[in-house]
Each structure stands twice: as C-alpha cells, then as structure tokens.
Design a protein around this motif. Sequence first.
Motif, PDB file in Angstrom:
ATOM      1  N   GLY A  24       0.593   5.576  -3.638  1.00 18.57           N
ATOM      2  CA  GLY A  24       1.397   6.535  -4.373  1.00 18.57           C
ATOM      3  C   GLY A  24       2.839   6.076  -4.495  1.00 18.57           C
ATOM      4  O   GLY A  24       3.120   5.000  -4.998  1.00 18.57           O
ATOM      5  N   ARG A  25       3.750   6.886  -3.973  1.00 19.49           N
ATOM      6  CA  ARG A  25       5.178   6.550  -4.029  1.00 19.49           C
ATOM      7  C   ARG A  25       5.688   5.873  -2.760  1.00 19.49           C
ATOM      8  O   ARG A  25       6.866   5.531  -2.673  1.00 19.49           O
ATOM      9  CB  ARG A  25       6.003   7.811  -4.282  1.00 19.49           C
ATOM     10  CG  ARG A  25       5.677   8.506  -5.590  1.00 19.49           C
ATOM     11  CD  ARG A  25       6.723   9.547  -5.909  1.00 19.49           C
ATOM     12  NE  ARG A  25       6.394  10.304  -7.121  1.00 19.49           N
ATOM     13  CZ  ARG A  25       7.261  11.008  -7.823  1.00 19.49           C
ATOM     14  NH1 ARG A  25       8.525  11.053  -7.446  1.00 19.49           N
ATOM     15  NH2 ARG A  25       6.896  11.660  -8.902  1.00 19.49           N
ATOM     16  N   ALA A  26       4.822   5.679  -1.775  1.00 18.12           N
ATOM     17  CA  ALA A  26       5.249   5.032  -0.528  1.00 18.12           C
ATOM     18  C   ALA A  26       5.467   3.542  -0.765  1.00 18.12           C
ATOM     19  O   ALA A  26       4.705   2.904  -1.486  1.00 18.12           O
ATOM     20  CB  ALA A  26       4.210   5.257   0.566  1.00 18.12           C
ATOM     21  N   PRO A  27       6.481   2.942  -0.140  1.00 20.26           N
ATOM     22  CA  PRO A  27       6.859   1.561  -0.447  1.00 20.26           C
ATOM     23  C   PRO A  27       6.357   0.508   0.522  1.00 20.26           C
ATOM     24  O   PRO A  27       6.758  -0.641   0.437  1.00 20.26           O
ATOM     25  CB  PRO A  27       8.388   1.630  -0.385  1.00 20.26           C
ATOM     26  CG  PRO A  27       8.642   2.602   0.724  1.00 20.26           C
ATOM     27  CD  PRO A  27       7.517   3.623   0.661  1.00 20.26           C
ATOM     28  N   THR A  28       5.464   0.862   1.455  1.00 21.33           N
ATOM     29  CA  THR A  28       5.197  -0.022   2.588  1.00 21.33           C
ATOM     30  C   THR A  28       3.907  -0.824   2.468  1.00 21.33           C
ATOM     31  O   THR A  28       3.381  -1.304   3.454  1.00 21.33           O
ATOM     32  CB  THR A  28       5.122   0.821   3.872  1.00 21.33           C
ATOM     33  OG1 THR A  28       4.221   1.919   3.666  1.00 21.33           O
ATOM     34  CG2 THR A  28       6.484   1.369   4.235  1.00 21.33           C
ATOM     35  N   PHE A  29       3.403  -1.026   1.278  1.00 24.70           N
ATOM     36  CA  PHE A  29       2.101  -1.667   1.083  1.00 24.70           C
ATOM     37  C   PHE A  29       2.139  -3.164   1.400  1.00 24.70           C
ATOM     38  O   PHE A  29       3.060  -3.874   1.026  1.00 24.70           O
ATOM     39  CB  PHE A  29       1.651  -1.466  -0.368  1.00 24.70           C
ATOM     40  CG  PHE A  29       0.321  -2.083  -0.691  1.00 24.70           C
ATOM     41  CD1 PHE A  29      -0.855  -1.484  -0.270  1.00 24.70           C
ATOM     42  CD2 PHE A  29       0.241  -3.269  -1.407  1.00 24.70           C
ATOM     43  CE1 PHE A  29      -2.073  -2.047  -0.569  1.00 24.70           C
ATOM     44  CE2 PHE A  29      -0.970  -3.835  -1.711  1.00 24.70           C
ATOM     45  CZ  PHE A  29      -2.138  -3.232  -1.291  1.00 24.70           C
ATOM     46  N   LEU A  30       1.104  -3.648   2.093  1.00 28.62           N
ATOM     47  CA  LEU A  30       0.897  -5.077   2.329  1.00 28.62           C
ATOM     48  C   LEU A  30      -0.388  -5.511   1.630  1.00 28.62           C
ATOM     49  O   LEU A  30      -1.386  -4.795   1.635  1.00 28.62           O
ATOM     50  CB  LEU A  30       0.768  -5.370   3.833  1.00 28.62           C
ATOM     51  CG  LEU A  30       2.039  -5.313   4.677  1.00 28.62           C
ATOM     52  CD1 LEU A  30       1.683  -5.514   6.148  1.00 28.62           C
ATOM     53  CD2 LEU A  30       3.039  -6.363   4.234  1.00 28.62           C
TER      54      LEU A  30
END
Length: 454
Positions: free
Chosen positions: A371-377
């Motif tokens: 979604g809008r969270a920025p922590t994707f790896l």
Amino acid sequence: MSEARTVAIIGAGPVGLAAAAHAVERGLQPIVLEAGNQIGHAMRQWGHVQLFSPWEYNVDKAAARLLAATGWNSPAPDHYPTGAEVVERYLEPLANHAALKPHIQTSSRVTGISRIGFDKMKTRGRDKAPFEIRYQNGQGPKMVKADAVIDVSGTWHSPNPAGANGLPAIGEGEVADRIAYGMPDVLGKERARYAGKTVAVLGAGHSAIGTLTDLATLALEAPGTRPIWLLRGNDPAKAFGGGTNDKLAARGELGAAFAALVTAGRIEVESEFRASHLVTDGPRLVVGALAGCPARRIVVDELIVATGFRPDLDFVRELRIRLDPAIECPVALAPLIDPNEHSCGTVRPHGARELAQDEPGFYFAGMKSYGRAPTFLMLTGYEQVRSIAADIAGDRDAAERVELVLPETGVCSRAVATDASNCCGGPAISDVDACCVADEKAKQQGKTGCGCAS
C-alpha cells in the motif's frame, strides 16, 4: 488436472517475473500483462539508482533455477547493482527464457478485473467463475480469462502528491511542467534540467535524501545549483537512519553521507514546511505553506516531489477486496508494516495467508501489497509469490511454510541523534528479538514495540 490452471500476473517487474517462474515450476500457466513497452518498465525509470541490497537479495530462487539451466552467469552475490543492472543482467535473461517468453505481453495495460458473469454484488457460485481481465494494447481493448490473479503492478506510476494533507497542492496540476516525482536522474540524463538551478526536494525518505545527495554533487560541478530540502517534520535527524547499525550497509552509508552534507550546510533545510500551494512567478515556481504563522514561501526553479507512492486500486474495484483504511494494504499485513508503529527491525516473512482477499484466487503481492508503506524489500516479494503459487496449486503446506530469512535491517528511522552508534541506544544486547536497546527494553516490558518510536 486435464488442463493447467491459468494465473494472470499483472506486472513484469522483478516480483511479477518471479511469480511467473514459480507458476511454471508448479505446472501453472502464467499470463503476464505489462503496461510498459518493455519488461521491468518501472525499474528502468530509476535505473541510475543503486539498490541498498546486494545481488544475493535480489534474485528469486525459482528464477535462478530456470536461468541456471541456460548457463546464466549469475552476478557476484556481494555486489550492489543499479536498477539498470538488475534489468540487464537478470530480468531480461529471465523474460527471454523459453519457459516464460511466450507468456509475457508488454504494452498491455490492465483496465479492469471481474468474474465472468458476476458483478461485485452477486455471491452464489462466484468462487467457481473464472476471472475476466480487461486490458488495452495497441490493437484496442482485449480480454483474457484466468483461474487466479496476482496483482504485482507496483506503485511507481501513482506517486503521492506535494500537498501535506495527501491531496495535490492547490495549483499542482497547473505547474506540472516544473515538477518531477520520485527520483530523477539529476547527474545523468536530466542533468541539464537541474544544473545551475535552485531545486527544492520535498520528502524525507530514501528517494529524497538520495536525490538531495546527487544535487549536492551537481552543485560542485555546476555553479549556481542550490539544493533545498523541504521537510514536513521538525527533526532532520530522523531521516539520517541507523548508520553503521543498518545491516543493509549501502543504506546506512547513504544516511551518514547525507547527514554530513546537511551539517556542512551544502543542503539548505526548511523544516516543518507543509506545502499547500504552487504557483508560477514569471519563470520561477513559488512553493507556499499556509500552515503556521506567518505563512511561508520558497521560490525555486524546479520542484522534486519524493513523498512516496500509493497503489492504483481503480481497476480492482469490481472485486471483493479488503484493505487497511490507512495503509491501503491487505488487512492482515497492516500490523506488520505500519510505519506509525514500526521504525526498527524487519517485517517477518509472509505469504498467501496474509495477502489473500475475500475474492478467492486474487492476491496482491510486491510493492503494491504494501500500500502506502515504504519499507518493501524485493526478497520479501519473492517469498510472497512463492507462497501464493503454492496456494494456487493446492499445496497448502508449502504455502504456509516460511522459506525466507530476511537480513536484520537494524535501522531506526526515528533516530534522535546523528551519531549512528547511539541510534536508539545502540544495538540490542540480549536474546530478545529487537533491533536496538530502546526496542529491547520495550519488549522486555511486554510491549509490542518499537521502543525507539517513543
């Protein structure tokens, strides 16, 4: 089964192609629809950016097995690639593999998904009806059927606007020619646009600080280049990261280098600046912030908006989906990635169970699942699609099994000091699953964490 189950995969980026590789290994029939005119279209837009993670964290295992059979020369696992290198050395060979190439369609933008014969309101028999995926290519509107759908279309093409309230700043559309979103190549192909100019960068994440760092470099080479950091918050140090505590070393180094530039005055800082209005003043752009007293204004030549991204949910509105109301990610995933709660550590591996929707056979994965969270790896996305492919194939044990150990990031996004060794009190010292001393103490007290957020 007399006929392989078909899986529509929306997006041909790293996670989308990994989903196709896992589908093939499971005996499923993938149909990959990519909106861009080439695979990895979004990643090509930021090809100049070096990833924070080395090659060992950027290659999917199923994809590697496919490529190994062709004699693929795998990159050095400890090398940090750029986006362009990932496309050239990994994604293109993978997309050209005989097992995947016939199933990939580029220039095919998905416009809607539904169930054949069922609108959103109709229930009985719905789960037995195939999905109908509408898409547009150079020949006009098309339709394809599938038994399952994995939406890995990402968020790159739907950036957050400049307005601090989540809406576009007043006048933002009218001055679009003065604005760039994301992380433009200011030292490369877009150098002429920014050299010798006053450039404001709005945002506090890695895209913002990476762009500001490049602009500071440009200022040494092109006199008159003046980078200004527009920060919505009141503490610049929160963007500096965990420094040497960050187990993704390249990310820690970026934060430390950026902190040094700010301290040296090579980047001007306007904190608590919440953009609300944008208007031209002759050849220049005025960025206004009405919040506070008195109102503030910054006059610049160019504005770069690096405030993150949000998912495009328009083409799934005819499906039964449930998303967290704030993060716009699957409900079960929200507590694991909520940036309001998590500032340190990692997100535990997750898969089909957390990503499945009320619409059986439909899954979000990859960056869009956050979604809008920025922590994707990227490695997280590979684990997601491994589990999803197993779930679609009916292998519930494999779908539930965790086959991934993520690197401990050890980063504190809410650091209160620029000295990385003291970030959140330093690294945890006991056996508690914590990223730092503050987080450790909170968990020892029975709190769910993260102590360094306080």
